[in-house]
Motif scaffolding. Sequence first.
Motif, PDB file in Angstrom:
ATOM      1  N   LEU A 110      51.335 -32.455  13.683  1.00 12.32           N
ATOM      2  CA  LEU A 110      50.058 -31.751  13.668  1.00 12.32           C
ATOM      3  C   LEU A 110      49.799 -31.095  15.015  1.00 12.32           C
ATOM      4  O   LEU A 110      49.813 -31.757  16.056  1.00 12.32           O
ATOM      5  CB  LEU A 110      48.918 -32.727  13.355  1.00 12.32           C
ATOM      6  N   SER A 112      47.399 -29.746  17.733  1.00 11.61           N
ATOM      7  CA  SER A 112      46.014 -29.964  18.130  1.00 11.61           C
ATOM      8  C   SER A 112      45.809 -29.389  19.528  1.00 11.61           C
ATOM      9  O   SER A 112      46.688 -28.722  20.073  1.00 11.61           O
ATOM     10  CB  SER A 112      45.669 -31.461  18.075  1.00 11.61           C
ATOM     11  N   ASP A 146      40.388 -35.987  12.130  1.00 15.72           N
ATOM     12  CA  ASP A 146      41.347 -37.073  12.360  1.00 15.72           C
ATOM     13  C   ASP A 146      40.872 -38.387  11.766  1.00 15.72           C
ATOM     14  O   ASP A 146      41.679 -39.196  11.298  1.00 15.72           O
ATOM     15  CB  ASP A 146      41.588 -37.252  13.862  1.00 15.72           C
ATOM     16  N   TYR A 158      51.086 -36.079  16.781  1.00 12.22           N
ATOM     17  CA  TYR A 158      50.145 -35.066  17.263  1.00 12.22           C
ATOM     18  C   TYR A 158      50.735 -34.380  18.493  1.00 12.22           C
ATOM     19  O   TYR A 158      51.249 -35.046  19.399  1.00 12.22           O
ATOM     20  CB  TYR A 158      48.816 -35.706  17.647  1.00 12.22           C
ATOM     21  N   TYR A 160      49.389 -31.930  21.418  1.00 12.17           N
ATOM     22  CA  TYR A 160      48.196 -31.336  22.022  1.00 12.17           C
ATOM     23  C   TYR A 160      48.623 -30.228  22.984  1.00 12.17           C
ATOM     24  O   TYR A 160      49.320 -30.484  23.969  1.00 12.17           O
ATOM     25  CB  TYR A 160      47.400 -32.395  22.777  1.00 12.17           C
ATOM     26  N   HIS A 217      51.461 -39.515  20.068  1.00 15.09           N
ATOM     27  CA  HIS A 217      50.583 -38.437  20.533  1.00 15.09           C
ATOM     28  C   HIS A 217      51.238 -37.822  21.766  1.00 15.09           C
ATOM     29  O   HIS A 217      51.595 -38.538  22.709  1.00 15.09           O
ATOM     30  CB  HIS A 217      49.194 -38.974  20.883  1.00 15.09           C
TER      31      HIS A 217
END
Length: 225
Positions: A110, A112, A146, A158, A160, A217
Amino acid sequence: MNILICGATGRTGQLVTTLALESGHHVTAYVRNELKARAVLPEHSNLRIIRGELEDIPALTRAARGAHAAISTLGQDSLLKNMLRTDFMRRNLPPIVQAVSAAGVPRLVLLSSIGSGASYDSAPLAIKLARHSVMRAIIGDKNAADTLLESGDTQLSYVYAGMLTNSPSSLTPDLLAVHPGQKHLKIAPVPFIPREQVARALLKCATSSDENEANQHWVVRAARG
Protein backbone atom coordinates in the motif's frame (compact mmCIF):
# COMPACT_ATOMS: atom_id res chain seq x y z
CA MET A 1 5.17 -13.22 -10.99
CA ASN A 2 1.53 -12.19 -11.42
CA ILE A 3 0.82 -8.74 -9.94
CA LEU A 4 -2.51 -6.96 -9.51
CA ILE A 5 -2.28 -3.17 -9.58
CA CYS A 6 -5.05 -0.87 -8.37
CA GLY A 7 -4.53 2.74 -9.40
CA ALA A 8 -2.57 1.77 -12.52
CA THR A 9 -3.70 4.82 -14.52
CA GLY A 10 -2.44 7.32 -11.93
CA ARG A 11 0.96 8.93 -12.36
CA THR A 12 2.69 6.60 -9.91
CA GLY A 13 0.61 3.60 -10.97
CA GLN A 14 1.67 4.02 -14.60
CA LEU A 15 5.31 3.87 -13.56
CA VAL A 16 4.80 0.77 -11.39
CA THR A 17 2.99 -0.97 -14.23
CA THR A 18 5.70 -0.14 -16.75
CA LEU A 19 8.52 -1.21 -14.42
CA ALA A 20 6.76 -4.49 -13.60
CA LEU A 21 6.29 -5.32 -17.27
CA GLU A 22 9.89 -4.39 -18.08
CA SER A 23 10.98 -6.74 -15.29
CA GLY A 24 9.13 -9.65 -16.90
CA HIS A 25 6.12 -9.79 -14.59
CA HIS A 26 2.52 -10.35 -15.65
CA VAL A 27 0.30 -7.43 -14.64
CA THR A 28 -3.45 -7.15 -14.15
CA ALA A 29 -4.51 -3.50 -14.10
CA TYR A 30 -7.93 -3.10 -12.47
CA VAL A 31 -9.23 0.26 -13.67
CA ARG A 32 -12.38 2.34 -13.82
CA ASN A 33 -11.65 3.81 -17.24
CA GLU A 34 -10.47 1.22 -19.77
CA LEU A 35 -10.02 3.77 -22.56
CA LYS A 36 -7.70 5.86 -20.40
CA ALA A 37 -5.80 2.74 -19.35
CA ARG A 38 -5.17 1.72 -22.95
CA ALA A 39 -4.05 5.25 -23.74
CA VAL A 40 -1.55 5.69 -20.87
CA LEU A 41 -0.30 2.14 -20.23
CA PRO A 42 2.17 0.40 -22.53
CA GLU A 43 1.00 -2.18 -25.02
CA HIS A 44 2.37 -5.46 -23.76
CA SER A 45 1.50 -9.13 -24.05
CA ASN A 46 1.87 -9.52 -20.27
CA LEU A 47 -0.62 -6.76 -19.48
CA ARG A 48 -4.26 -7.55 -18.79
CA ILE A 49 -6.66 -4.62 -18.32
CA ILE A 50 -9.91 -5.25 -16.46
CA ARG A 51 -12.52 -2.53 -16.10
CA GLY A 52 -14.42 -2.40 -12.82
CA GLU A 53 -15.29 -0.39 -9.75
CA LEU A 54 -13.34 -0.76 -6.53
CA GLU A 55 -16.62 -1.03 -4.65
CA ASP A 56 -17.48 -4.15 -6.70
CA ILE A 57 -15.74 -6.60 -4.39
CA PRO A 58 -16.80 -9.79 -6.27
CA ALA A 59 -15.43 -8.40 -9.56
CA LEU A 60 -12.21 -7.24 -7.94
CA THR A 61 -11.84 -10.62 -6.23
CA ARG A 62 -12.13 -12.38 -9.59
CA ALA A 63 -9.52 -10.03 -11.07
CA ALA A 64 -7.16 -10.73 -8.17
CA ARG A 65 -7.32 -14.53 -8.35
CA GLY A 66 -3.98 -16.03 -9.30
CA ALA A 67 -1.98 -12.96 -8.33
CA HIS A 68 1.16 -13.51 -6.26
CA ALA A 69 1.09 -9.90 -5.01
CA ALA A 70 -1.00 -6.76 -5.28
CA ILE A 71 -0.06 -3.10 -5.22
CA SER A 72 -2.33 -0.14 -4.47
CA THR A 73 -1.13 3.28 -5.60
CA LEU A 74 -4.40 4.99 -4.76
CA GLY A 75 -4.13 8.46 -3.31
CA GLN A 76 -5.86 11.81 -3.19
CA ASP A 77 -4.79 14.81 -5.24
CA SER A 78 -3.92 17.81 -3.09
CA LEU A 79 -6.86 19.83 -4.30
CA LEU A 80 -8.52 22.41 -2.09
CA LYS A 81 -11.75 20.40 -1.82
CA ASN A 82 -9.81 17.33 -0.68
CA MET A 83 -7.86 19.37 1.84
CA LEU A 84 -11.14 20.44 3.41
CA ARG A 85 -12.92 17.08 3.46
CA THR A 86 -12.43 13.64 1.93
CA ASP A 87 -13.33 10.02 2.58
CA PHE A 88 -11.68 8.66 -0.58
CA MET A 89 -9.38 6.15 1.13
CA ARG A 90 -12.04 5.04 3.61
CA ARG A 91 -14.34 4.21 0.69
CA ASN A 92 -11.80 2.57 -1.59
CA LEU A 93 -9.05 0.95 0.45
CA PRO A 94 -11.11 -1.54 2.52
CA PRO A 95 -12.69 -3.13 -0.60
CA ILE A 96 -9.23 -3.68 -2.10
CA VAL A 97 -7.98 -5.39 1.04
CA GLN A 98 -11.15 -7.47 1.32
CA ALA A 99 -10.96 -8.56 -2.33
CA VAL A 100 -7.29 -9.54 -2.39
CA SER A 101 -7.75 -11.41 0.88
CA ALA A 102 -10.76 -13.29 -0.50
CA ALA A 103 -8.75 -14.12 -3.64
CA GLY A 104 -5.93 -15.57 -1.56
CA VAL A 105 -3.30 -13.03 -2.64
CA PRO A 106 -0.44 -13.45 -0.14
CA ARG A 107 0.86 -9.87 -0.16
CA LEU A 108 -0.56 -6.38 -0.67
CA VAL A 109 1.68 -3.31 -0.82
CA LEU A 110 0.00 0.00 0.00
CA LEU A 111 1.34 3.40 -0.99
CA SER A 112 0.92 5.95 1.79
CA SER A 113 2.39 9.30 2.86
CA ILE A 114 5.06 10.18 5.39
CA GLY A 115 3.28 11.62 8.39
CA SER A 116 0.48 9.07 8.36
CA GLY A 117 0.19 5.83 10.29
CA ALA A 118 3.35 4.33 11.73
CA SER A 119 5.51 7.01 10.11
CA TYR A 120 4.12 9.96 12.06
CA ASP A 121 6.59 9.98 14.96
CA SER A 122 9.60 9.82 12.64
CA ALA A 123 8.29 12.42 10.18
CA PRO A 124 10.18 15.73 9.82
CA LEU A 125 8.69 18.77 11.53
CA ALA A 126 7.53 20.30 8.24
CA ILE A 127 5.50 17.17 7.45
CA LYS A 128 3.96 17.10 10.92
CA LEU A 129 2.93 20.74 10.59
CA ALA A 130 1.35 20.02 7.20
CA ARG A 131 -0.49 17.03 8.64
CA HIS A 132 -2.12 19.23 11.25
CA SER A 133 -2.96 22.02 8.80
CA VAL A 134 -3.28 21.86 5.00
CA MET A 135 -3.06 18.05 4.77
CA ARG A 136 -5.20 17.35 7.82
CA ALA A 137 -8.21 15.93 5.95
CA ILE A 138 -6.17 13.83 3.51
CA ILE A 139 -3.87 12.33 6.16
CA GLY A 140 -6.81 11.87 8.53
CA ASP A 141 -8.62 9.93 5.82
CA LYS A 142 -5.59 7.66 5.29
CA ASN A 143 -5.34 6.96 9.01
CA ALA A 144 -9.06 6.29 9.35
CA ALA A 145 -8.95 3.90 6.38
CA ASP A 146 -6.17 1.89 8.02
CA THR A 147 -8.35 1.20 11.06
CA LEU A 148 -11.00 -0.38 8.80
CA LEU A 149 -8.71 -2.92 7.16
CA GLU A 150 -9.12 -6.62 7.82
CA SER A 151 -6.42 -8.42 5.85
CA GLY A 152 -7.03 -12.03 6.83
CA ASP A 153 -4.05 -14.08 5.62
CA THR A 154 -2.82 -11.35 3.28
CA GLN A 155 0.36 -9.64 4.43
CA LEU A 156 0.12 -5.85 4.32
CA SER A 157 3.22 -3.79 3.63
CA TYR A 158 3.02 0.02 3.84
CA VAL A 159 5.37 2.27 1.88
CA TYR A 160 5.39 5.87 3.15
CA ALA A 161 6.63 8.35 0.56
CA GLY A 162 7.44 12.02 0.86
CA MET A 163 6.57 14.81 -1.56
CA LEU A 164 6.43 13.29 -5.05
CA THR A 165 8.14 14.88 -8.02
CA ASN A 166 8.02 13.96 -11.70
CA SER A 167 11.79 14.07 -12.16
CA PRO A 168 13.02 10.98 -14.04
CA SER A 169 15.28 8.71 -12.00
CA SER A 170 16.66 5.24 -12.61
CA LEU A 171 17.93 4.95 -9.03
CA THR A 172 16.54 2.57 -6.44
CA PRO A 173 15.70 4.32 -3.14
CA ASP A 174 16.35 3.11 0.39
CA LEU A 175 13.60 1.42 2.36
CA LEU A 176 13.80 2.23 6.07
CA ALA A 177 11.78 0.09 8.46
CA VAL A 178 9.67 2.23 10.77
CA HIS A 179 7.33 1.62 13.69
CA PRO A 180 5.06 3.79 15.87
CA GLY A 181 7.07 5.78 18.38
CA GLN A 182 10.28 5.61 16.36
CA LYS A 183 12.05 8.93 15.95
CA HIS A 184 15.20 10.36 14.38
CA LEU A 185 14.79 8.58 11.06
CA LYS A 186 17.48 9.85 8.67
CA ILE A 187 15.41 11.53 5.99
CA ALA A 188 15.52 15.03 4.55
CA PRO A 189 13.72 17.86 6.44
CA VAL A 190 11.54 18.30 3.34
CA PRO A 191 11.56 14.81 1.80
CA PHE A 192 11.09 15.21 -1.95
CA ILE A 193 11.33 12.00 -3.96
CA PRO A 194 10.86 11.15 -7.67
CA ARG A 195 7.77 9.09 -8.43
CA GLU A 196 9.91 6.67 -10.39
CA GLN A 197 11.92 5.85 -7.26
CA VAL A 198 8.70 5.30 -5.30
CA ALA A 199 7.49 2.98 -8.06
CA ARG A 200 10.71 0.97 -7.76
CA ALA A 201 10.24 0.72 -4.00
CA LEU A 202 6.66 -0.51 -4.35
CA LEU A 203 7.67 -3.15 -6.88
CA LYS A 204 10.58 -4.25 -4.71
CA CYS A 205 8.29 -4.75 -1.72
CA ALA A 206 5.76 -6.67 -3.80
CA THR A 207 8.26 -9.04 -5.39
CA SER A 208 10.71 -9.63 -2.53
CA SER A 209 11.11 -13.26 -1.50
CA ASP A 210 12.22 -12.23 1.99
CA GLU A 211 9.36 -13.05 4.36
CA ASN A 212 10.85 -10.68 6.93
CA GLU A 213 10.00 -7.78 4.60
CA ALA A 214 6.28 -8.59 4.64
CA ASN A 215 3.82 -7.10 7.14
CA GLN A 216 6.21 -4.17 7.52
CA HIS A 217 6.01 -0.39 7.47
CA TRP A 218 8.63 1.33 5.32
CA VAL A 219 9.65 4.91 4.77
CA VAL A 220 11.15 5.34 1.32
CA ARG A 221 14.20 7.60 1.25
CA ALA A 222 15.27 9.17 -2.03
CA ALA A 223 18.50 7.93 -3.59
CA ARG A 224 20.93 10.63 -4.65
CA GLY A 225 23.24 10.47 -7.59
